[in-house]
Design a protein around this motif. Structure first.
Motif, PDB file in Angstrom:
ATOM      1  N   GLU A 234       0.838  -1.199   0.000  1.00 16.53           N
ATOM      2  CA  GLU A 234       0.000   0.000   0.000  1.00 16.53           C
ATOM      3  C   GLU A 234       0.873   1.249   0.000  1.00 16.53           C
ATOM      4  N   ALA A 235       0.582   2.164  -0.913  1.00 16.34           N
ATOM      5  CA  ALA A 235       1.418   3.348  -1.093  1.00 16.34           C
ATOM      6  C   ALA A 235       1.401   4.224   0.148  1.00 16.34           C
ATOM      7  N   ALA A 236       2.578   4.730   0.500  1.00 19.50           N
ATOM      8  CA  ALA A 236       2.669   5.653   1.624  1.00 19.50           C
ATOM      9  C   ALA A 236       2.139   7.022   1.202  1.00 19.50           C
ATOM     10  N   ALA A 237       1.734   7.775   2.172  1.00 24.65           N
ATOM     11  CA  ALA A 237       1.204   9.120   1.891  1.00 24.65           C
ATOM     12  C   ALA A 237       2.368  10.079   1.727  1.00 24.65           C
ATOM     13  N   GLU A 238       3.129   9.879   0.647  1.00 23.42           N
ATOM     14  CA  GLU A 238       4.311  10.684   0.375  1.00 23.42           C
ATOM     15  C   GLU A 238       4.296  11.099  -1.087  1.00 23.42           C
ATOM     16  N   SER A 239       5.045  12.124  -1.391  1.00 20.02           N
ATOM     17  CA  SER A 239       5.234  12.499  -2.788  1.00 20.02           C
ATOM     18  C   SER A 239       6.018  11.397  -3.487  1.00 20.02           C
ATOM     19  N   PRO A 240       5.903  11.280  -4.826  1.00 19.19           N
ATOM     20  CA  PRO A 240       6.548  10.163  -5.533  1.00 19.19           C
ATOM     21  C   PRO A 240       8.039  10.022  -5.238  1.00 19.19           C
ATOM     22  N   GLY A 241       8.748  11.122  -5.149  1.00 25.17           N
ATOM     23  CA  GLY A 241      10.183  11.033  -4.921  1.00 25.17           C
ATOM     24  C   GLY A 241      10.555  10.577  -3.528  1.00 25.17           C
ATOM     25  N   ARG A 242       9.604  10.650  -2.581  1.00 26.99           N
ATOM     26  CA  ARG A 242       9.865  10.251  -1.196  1.00 26.99           C
ATOM     27  C   ARG A 242       9.141   8.966  -0.804  1.00 26.99           C
ATOM     28  N   ASP A 243       8.440   8.361  -1.755  1.00 27.85           N
ATOM     29  CA  ASP A 243       7.658   7.161  -1.467  1.00 27.85           C
ATOM     30  C   ASP A 243       8.570   5.938  -1.513  1.00 27.85           C
ATOM     31  N   LEU A 244       8.964   5.442  -0.348  1.00 27.70           N
ATOM     32  CA  LEU A 244       9.902   4.317  -0.287  1.00 27.70           C
ATOM     33  C   LEU A 244       9.233   2.980  -0.603  1.00 27.70           C
ATOM     34  N   SER A 245       7.910   2.942  -0.619  1.00 31.12           N
ATOM     35  CA  SER A 245       7.226   1.682  -0.915  1.00 31.12           C
ATOM     36  C   SER A 245       7.347   1.291  -2.385  1.00 31.12           C
ATOM     37  N   THR A 246       7.815   2.203  -3.220  1.00 38.17           N
ATOM     38  CA  THR A 246       7.964   1.892  -4.645  1.00 38.17           C
ATOM     39  C   THR A 246       9.419   1.618  -5.022  1.00 38.17           C
ATOM     40  N   LEU A 247      10.285   1.443  -4.042  1.00 35.26           N
ATOM     41  CA  LEU A 247      11.689   1.137  -4.340  1.00 35.26           C
ATOM     42  C   LEU A 247      11.804  -0.141  -5.167  1.00 35.26           C
ATOM     43  N   PRO A 248      12.701  -0.171  -6.161  1.00 29.33           N
ATOM     44  CA  PRO A 248      12.867  -1.374  -6.980  1.00 29.33           C
ATOM     45  C   PRO A 248      13.228  -2.586  -6.119  1.00 29.33           C
ATOM     46  N   GLY A 249      12.589  -3.701  -6.390  1.00 31.23           N
ATOM     47  CA  GLY A 249      12.867  -4.937  -5.670  1.00 31.23           C
ATOM     48  C   GLY A 249      11.952  -5.180  -4.497  1.00 31.23           C
ATOM     49  N   LEU A 250      11.280  -4.141  -3.999  1.00 31.38           N
ATOM     50  CA  LEU A 250      10.421  -4.330  -2.834  1.00 31.38           C
ATOM     51  C   LEU A 250       9.232  -5.231  -3.166  1.00 31.38           C
ATOM     52  N   ARG A 251       8.725  -5.129  -4.384  1.00 33.39           N
ATOM     53  CA  ARG A 251       7.611  -5.995  -4.779  1.00 33.39           C
ATOM     54  C   ARG A 251       8.017  -7.459  -4.777  1.00 33.39           C
ATOM     55  N   ASP A 252       9.241  -7.729  -5.211  1.00 35.06           N
ATOM     56  CA  ASP A 252       9.710  -9.115  -5.234  1.00 35.06           C
ATOM     57  C   ASP A 252       9.771  -9.691  -3.823  1.00 35.06           C
ATOM     58  N   ILE A 253      10.259  -8.894  -2.874  1.00 37.81           N
ATOM     59  CA  ILE A 253      10.343  -9.357  -1.486  1.00 37.81           C
ATOM     60  C   ILE A 253       8.949  -9.631  -0.942  1.00 37.81           C
ATOM     61  N   GLU A 254       8.033  -8.747  -1.235  1.00 39.67           N
ATOM     62  CA  GLU A 254       6.659  -8.924  -0.775  1.00 39.67           C
ATOM     63  C   GLU A 254       6.023 -10.154  -1.422  1.00 39.67           C
TER      64      GLU A 254
END
Length: 435
Positions: free
Chosen positions: A28-48
């Protein structure tokens, strides 16, 4: 068996999710601007994705389990004694009283840390003693110890080669070599695993267009437990005016009659290799890496390699532990013989039981290849329940068809440990088939 109630369709769907990168739903996306949204870091989806797949199967993660005490041939995990095959304590020196005493004496003399770069803050005598002993093992002119094994490959390869140069490496080479090659900016070509003929074809085709050429192989491959034809690679390097570098992380203490490494195993003069790299964290019971080579290269690295010049020096107790481990290894070659005997026994029994052990030489590392990440995860869980700790290696670390359990043998395993483990493997396999 956890997850055994899944239908065939559900299992197939789960396997598809497990083996398709990016197949899991995004966090679930954090309430942050795109450049500060750490939930979209590359590889995080794979871990999840892997976490969700394990939860759907009812499997506890086998990673990051805390070990209470020394992790050797046995280890205590969650208050329970397990036969342990997830340690690189090949000849049982981590926990040896002599090694511990050497580390404690170094603490009493020098403290725990070197505090700063050796270039900036000075040497400790144990650094030079360790480097001289390692150089002697490889009959090299000099040696330099680094604070991290991974960083050794990254900083040395990244520093020595440049955009005009060529790096050829085995396609199964360790991540640290690949990262060092990427950092260097050199042209990088991977050749099929252990195929010296393919490597030479690539070298012949591209050598003339580049300044320096470096061939990098491992002396003992940690995923497959096999050994390259070192003599062929050395001859090829000479013919094509290239340097040969061998990563001996899993070779020292494992290969050769006395554990000196792949050159002893293959009957090759150590001087046929230009750059010997190794780690201190496995057979030598410490932490860090080293390069053994001709003196001009070591002098260059000592004064200019970023991972040495700008990094803290190796902690004195770790250097002392590694030095003492090397001395014990050299004085007690029977430890190496026991390790190799245990690995050969495990390999023979596993093959006799019908398991695919790939190209393992049976010297210290034996994979059991299961061809499915789900099967490997389930087998590891079943074995842990039976008191055997072994790590599954899953996609994308290896191709899905090569998912496996990876057994690291020790000189301290007993015949009973090995018989019990192979019996547990057979029971886990039969249980999965029945389920």
């Amino acid at each position: 068996m956890p997850g055994a109630g899944l239908s065939a369709a559900a299992r197939a769907a789960l396997l598809q999710r497990l083996t398709r990168r990016g197949g899991a739903s995004a966090p679930e996306a954090a309430a942050e601007s795109p450049g500060r949204d750490l939930s979209t870091l590359p590889g995080l989806r794979d871990i999840e994705m892997v976490r969700e797949a394990g939860a759907a199967l009812g499997l506890e993660s086998p990673y990051f389990r805390p070990h209470d005490g020394v992790a050797g041939a046995h280890s205590v995990i969650g208050g329970r004694d397990c036969v342990n095959f997830a340690s690189y304590n090949y000849i049982g020196l981590n926990g040896d009283p002599r090694v511990a005493a050497a580390a404690k004496a170094a603490i009493d003399r020098h403290g725990v840390s070197a505090s700063a770069s050796r270039l900036a803050s000075g040497e400790r005598p144990v650094h030079g003693e360790l480097e001289a002993a390692l150089a002697a093992n490889y009959e090299a002119e000099a040696c330099l110890a680094f604070v991290s094994g991974h960083a050794t490959n990254v900083t040395v390869i990244g520093h020595l080669l440049g955009a005009r140069d060529l790096i050829l490496h085995d396609q199964l080479i360790h991540n640290s070599v690949a990262e060092g090659a990427r950092l260097s900016g050199a042209r990088r070509i991977a050749f099929p695993h252990n195929d010296w003929r393919a490597a030479e074809r690539e070298l012949a085709a591209h050598r003339a267009r580049h300044g320096r050429a470096l061939i990098v192989i491992e002396g003992h491959y940690s995923m497959d437990g096999d050994v390259p034809d070192l003599g062929r690679f050395a001859e090829m390097a000479r013919r094509h005016d290239a340097l040969l570098m061998v990563d001996e992380a899993h070779g020292l203490g494992v290969l050769g009659a006395t554990g000196r490494g792949s050159f002893e195993q293959c009957g090759v003069e150590p001087g046929a290799v230009d750059i010997w790299m190794g780690t201190l964290s496995k057979t030598l019971s410490g932490c860090g890496g080293y390069i053994a080579a001709r003196r001009p290269l070591i002098e260059l690295l000592r004064h200019s390699a970023p991972g040495f010049v700008y990094s803290v020096g190796l902690a004195p107790p770790l250097a002392a532990a590694s030095l003492e481990s090397l001395r014990v290894m050299q004085a007690e070659p029977e430890r190496v013989a026991r390790l190799q005997g245990n690995a050969a026994l495990f390999l023979a029994l596993a093959r006799e039981a019908g398991f695919d052990t790939g190209a393992s030489a049976g010297l210290g590392i034996v994979p059991v290849i299961l061809g499915s990440s789900v099967a490997a995860a389930r087998m590891a869980a079943a074995l842990f329940e039976a008191g055997v700790n072994v790590q599954p290696i899953l996609f994308p670390v290896v191709p899905e068809r090569a998912a496996r359990l990876r057994f690291f043998l020790s000189s301290e395993h007993t015949e009973e440990d090995i018989l019990r483990t192979v019996a547990a493997l057979v029971a886990a396999r039969d249980g999965l088939r029945a389920g």
